[in-house]
Design a protein around this motif. Structure first.
Motif, PDB file in Angstrom:
ATOM      1  N   THR A   1       0.849  -1.200   0.000  1.00  0.00           N
ATOM      2  CA  THR A   1       0.000   0.000   0.000  1.00  0.00           C
ATOM      3  C   THR A   1       0.878   1.241   0.000  1.00  0.00           C
ATOM      4  O   THR A   1       1.750   1.385   0.843  1.00  0.00           O
ATOM      5  N   GLN A   2       0.678   2.091  -1.005  1.00  0.00           N
ATOM      6  CA  GLN A   2       1.452   3.315  -1.102  1.00  0.00           C
ATOM      7  C   GLN A   2       0.761   4.354  -0.256  1.00  0.00           C
ATOM      8  O   GLN A   2      -0.387   4.714  -0.497  1.00  0.00           O
ATOM      9  N   LEU A   3       1.461   4.890   0.744  1.00  0.00           N
ATOM     10  CA  LEU A   3       0.832   5.818   1.662  1.00  0.00           C
ATOM     11  C   LEU A   3       0.695   7.211   1.074  1.00  0.00           C
ATOM     12  O   LEU A   3      -0.154   7.982   1.493  1.00  0.00           O
ATOM     13  N   LEU A   4       1.592   7.544   0.150  1.00  0.00           N
ATOM     14  CA  LEU A   4       1.550   8.831  -0.526  1.00  0.00           C
ATOM     15  C   LEU A   4       1.423   8.570  -2.024  1.00  0.00           C
ATOM     16  O   LEU A   4       2.313   7.996  -2.619  1.00  0.00           O
ATOM     17  N   GLU A   5       0.307   8.991  -2.598  1.00  0.00           N
ATOM     18  CA  GLU A   5       0.055   8.803  -4.019  1.00  0.00           C
ATOM     19  C   GLU A   5       0.382  10.094  -4.755  1.00  0.00           C
ATOM     20  O   GLU A   5      -0.148  11.155  -4.408  1.00  0.00           O
ATOM     21  N   GLN A   6       1.221   9.990  -5.754  1.00  0.00           N
ATOM     22  CA  GLN A   6       1.553  11.165  -6.545  1.00  0.00           C
ATOM     23  C   GLN A   6       0.969  11.017  -7.944  1.00  0.00           C
ATOM     24  O   GLN A   6       0.989   9.939  -8.534  1.00  0.00           O
ATOM     25  N   SER A   7       0.461  12.131  -8.459  1.00  0.00           N
ATOM     26  CA  SER A   7      -0.126  12.109  -9.793  1.00  0.00           C
ATOM     27  C   SER A   7       0.171  13.424 -10.501  1.00  0.00           C
ATOM     28  O   SER A   7       0.290  14.481  -9.848  1.00  0.00           O
ATOM     29  N   PRO A   8       0.314  13.389 -11.833  1.00  0.00           N
ATOM     30  CA  PRO A   8       0.412  12.152 -12.605  1.00  0.00           C
ATOM     31  C   PRO A   8       1.764  11.491 -12.389  1.00  0.00           C
ATOM     32  O   PRO A   8       2.667  12.073 -11.814  1.00  0.00           O
ATOM     33  N   GLN A   9       1.903  10.256 -12.861  1.00  0.00           N
ATOM     34  CA  GLN A   9       3.193   9.578 -12.760  1.00  0.00           C
ATOM     35  C   GLN A   9       4.187  10.172 -13.735  1.00  0.00           C
ATOM     36  O   GLN A   9       5.367  10.295 -13.419  1.00  0.00           O
ATOM     37  N   PHE A  10       3.705  10.499 -14.942  1.00  0.00           N
ATOM     38  CA  PHE A  10       4.548  11.058 -15.989  1.00  0.00           C
ATOM     39  C   PHE A  10       3.852  12.285 -16.572  1.00  0.00           C
ATOM     40  O   PHE A  10       2.631  12.319 -16.702  1.00  0.00           O
ATOM     41  N   LEU A  11       4.644  13.277 -16.937  1.00  0.00           N
ATOM     42  CA  LEU A  11       4.104  14.493 -17.529  1.00  0.00           C
ATOM     43  C   LEU A  11       5.133  15.060 -18.491  1.00  0.00           C
ATOM     44  O   LEU A  11       6.275  15.308 -18.107  1.00  0.00           O
ATOM     45  N   SER A  12       4.694  15.258 -19.736  1.00  0.00           N
ATOM     46  CA  SER A  12       5.568  15.834 -20.747  1.00  0.00           C
ATOM     47  C   SER A  12       4.895  17.079 -21.303  1.00  0.00           C
ATOM     48  O   SER A  12       3.765  16.995 -21.791  1.00  0.00           O
ATOM     49  N   ILE A  13       5.557  18.217 -21.194  1.00  0.00           N
ATOM     50  CA  ILE A  13       4.948  19.473 -21.622  1.00  0.00           C
ATOM     51  C   ILE A  13       5.956  20.298 -22.409  1.00  0.00           C
ATOM     52  O   ILE A  13       7.166  20.023 -22.385  1.00  0.00           O
ATOM     53  N   GLN A  14       5.422  21.316 -23.075  1.00  0.00           N
ATOM     54  CA  GLN A  14       6.269  22.236 -23.820  1.00  0.00           C
ATOM     55  C   GLN A  14       6.753  23.360 -22.907  1.00  0.00           C
ATOM     56  O   GLN A  14       6.074  23.748 -21.942  1.00  0.00           O
ATOM     57  N   GLU A  15       7.913  23.859 -23.235  1.00  0.00           N
ATOM     58  CA  GLU A  15       8.462  25.011 -22.510  1.00  0.00           C
ATOM     59  C   GLU A  15       7.462  26.149 -22.501  1.00  0.00           C
ATOM     60  O   GLU A  15       6.826  26.438 -23.518  1.00  0.00           O
ATOM     61  N   GLY A  16       7.287  26.775 -21.354  1.00  0.00           N
ATOM     62  CA  GLY A  16       6.379  27.909 -21.236  1.00  0.00           C
ATOM     63  C   GLY A  16       5.008  27.551 -20.684  1.00  0.00           C
ATOM     64  O   GLY A  16       4.258  28.439 -20.264  1.00  0.00           O
ATOM     65  N   GLU A  17       4.676  26.276 -20.678  1.00  0.00           N
ATOM     66  CA  GLU A  17       3.377  25.854 -20.149  1.00  0.00           C
ATOM     67  C   GLU A  17       3.397  25.834 -18.620  1.00  0.00           C
ATOM     68  O   GLU A  17       4.450  25.771 -17.996  1.00  0.00           O
ATOM     69  N   ASN A  18       2.194  25.883 -18.059  1.00  0.00           N
ATOM     70  CA  ASN A  18       2.033  25.741 -16.608  1.00  0.00           C
ATOM     71  C   ASN A  18       1.614  24.312 -16.281  1.00  0.00           C
ATOM     72  O   ASN A  18       1.005  23.631 -17.123  1.00  0.00           O
ATOM     73  N   LEU A  19       1.913  23.862 -15.072  1.00  0.00           N
ATOM     74  CA  LEU A  19       1.531  22.511 -14.692  1.00  0.00           C
ATOM     75  C   LEU A  19       1.347  22.428 -13.176  1.00  0.00           C
ATOM     76  O   LEU A  19       1.893  23.241 -12.420  1.00  0.00           O
ATOM     77  N   THR A  20       0.569  21.436 -12.774  1.00  0.00           N
ATOM     78  CA  THR A  20       0.389  21.152 -11.352  1.00  0.00           C
ATOM     79  C   THR A  20       0.508  19.652 -11.130  1.00  0.00           C
ATOM     80  O   THR A  20      -0.072  18.871 -11.893  1.00  0.00           O
ATOM     81  N   VAL A  21       1.265  19.275 -10.131  1.00  0.00           N
ATOM     82  CA  VAL A  21       1.361  17.866  -9.745  1.00  0.00           C
ATOM     83  C   VAL A  21       0.872  17.732  -8.311  1.00  0.00           C
ATOM     84  O   VAL A  21       0.912  18.696  -7.529  1.00  0.00           O
ATOM     85  N   TYR A  22       0.399  16.533  -7.981  1.00  0.00           N
ATOM     86  CA  TYR A  22      -0.317  16.341  -6.726  1.00  0.00           C
ATOM     87  C   TYR A  22       0.288  15.224  -5.887  1.00  0.00           C
ATOM     88  O   TYR A  22       0.866  14.269  -6.405  1.00  0.00           O
ATOM     89  N   CYS A  23       0.082  15.372  -4.585  1.00  0.00           N
ATOM     90  CA  CYS A  23       0.554  14.385  -3.617  1.00  0.00           C
ATOM     91  C   CYS A  23      -0.591  14.182  -2.635  1.00  0.00           C
ATOM     92  O   CYS A  23      -0.976  15.133  -1.947  1.00  0.00           O
ATOM     93  N   ASN A  24      -1.148  12.976  -2.590  1.00  0.00           N
ATOM     94  CA  ASN A  24      -2.345  12.733  -1.794  1.00  0.00           C
ATOM     95  C   ASN A  24      -2.176  11.547  -0.857  1.00  0.00           C
ATOM     96  O   ASN A  24      -1.493  10.575  -1.190  1.00  0.00           O
ATOM     97  N   SER A  25      -2.848  11.629   0.284  1.00  0.00           N
ATOM     98  CA  SER A  25      -2.804  10.550   1.260  1.00  0.00           C
ATOM     99  C   SER A  25      -4.098  10.532   2.059  1.00  0.00           C
ATOM    100  O   SER A  25      -4.800  11.536   2.146  1.00  0.00           O
ATOM    101  N   SER A  26      -4.401   9.404   2.648  1.00  0.00           N
ATOM    102  CA  SER A  26      -5.530   9.313   3.577  1.00  0.00           C
ATOM    103  C   SER A  26      -5.064   9.595   5.005  1.00  0.00           C
ATOM    104  O   SER A  26      -5.892   9.669   5.922  1.00  0.00           O
ATOM    105  N   SER A  27      -3.759   9.768   5.174  1.00  0.00           N
ATOM    106  CA  SER A  27      -3.192  10.013   6.497  1.00  0.00           C
ATOM    107  C   SER A  27      -2.879  11.490   6.683  1.00  0.00           C
ATOM    108  O   SER A  27      -2.629  12.208   5.713  1.00  0.00           O
ATOM    109  N   VAL A  28      -2.872  11.924   7.932  1.00  0.00           N
ATOM    110  CA  VAL A  28      -2.501  13.291   8.274  1.00  0.00           C
ATOM    111  C   VAL A  28      -1.004  13.333   8.550  1.00  0.00           C
ATOM    112  O   VAL A  28      -0.468  12.483   9.270  1.00  0.00           O
TER     113      VAL A  28
END
Lengths: 111, 115
Positions: A1-28
């Motif tokens: 069981t992965q306690l910290l889930e990160q998404s997306p796993q892979f991200l490929s974008i062009q220079e100049g673009e904006n992006l957001t990546v996430y880190c989620n858990s059911s634990s505090v």
């Protein structure tokens, strides 16, 4: 069981673009850190957040800790090729417990 | 200042052989951590030391793995006998005080391949 889930796993974008990546858990978590790892090297700390709702900025990178301290996000504005790497989040359940790492988001910024 | 130093950077060995990985932490750091990184499982903590004393080795996968820290400037992680599933990148990290909010400084890692 992965306690910290990160998404997306892979991200490929062009220079100049904006992006957001996430880190989620059911634990505090008492604190959460973000690291960046480049190929052939060890992770390097970017930021530490400790307060629910906290926002920290590091140049074009904006980090937010969720109000409930169960999740976090990393937003990059106007991505550059130098931002390419593996972004890891790591949480601690208390002030003295070891870090638990997510598997990371592998970002590729194409010029 | 020199960062965390690890050796060797790459190690290729055959199943059944003994493997020893080495780490020199940053001078003055009281905490030393050993991690293993694979694509499947990500970065996992194996063991950590405080002032040369092992504090938590619950992440050590099997008795085939052992770690020592004979002094403040040197630590080893030994695998005997090695198996193909031990293939991974092994990182050593050190920190000043070991609190969760402290910065962990990672070495460049040792890429281990067990054939």
């Amino acid at each position: 069981t992965q306690l910290l889930e990160q998404s997306p796993q892979f991200l490929s974008i062009q220079e100049g673009e904006n992006l957001t990546v996430y880190c989620n858990s059911s634990s505090v978590f008492s604190s959460l850190q973000w690291y960046r790892q480049e190929p052939g090297e060890g992770p390097v700390l970017l930021v530490t957040v400790v307060t629910g709702g906290e926002v920290k900025k590091l140049k074009r990178l904006t980090f937010q800790f969720g109000d409930a301290r169960k999740d976090s996000s990393l937003h990059i504005t106007a991505a550059q090729p130098g931002d390419t790497g593996l972004y890891l989040c790591a949480g601690a359940y208390s002030g003295n417990t070891p870090l638990v790492f997510g598997k990371g988001t592998r970002l590729s910024v194409i010029a | 200042d020199a960062g965390v130093i690890q050796s060797p950077r790459h190690e290729v060995t055959e199943m059944g052989q003994e493997v020893t990985l080495r780490c020199k932490p940053i001078s003055g750091h009281d905490y030393l951590f050993w991690y293993r990184q694979t694509m499947m499982r990500g970065l996992e903590l194996l063991i950590y030391f405080n002032n040369n004393v092992p504090i938590d080795d619950s992440g050590m996968p099997e008795d085939r793995f052992s770690a020592k820290m004979p002094n403040a400037s040197f630590s080893t992680l030994k695998i005997q006998p090695s198996e193909p599933r031990d293939s991974a990148v092994y990182f050593c990290a050190s920190s000043l005080e070991g609190r969760a909010v402290d910065t962990q400084y990672f070495g460049p890692g040792t890429r281990l391949t067990v054939l």
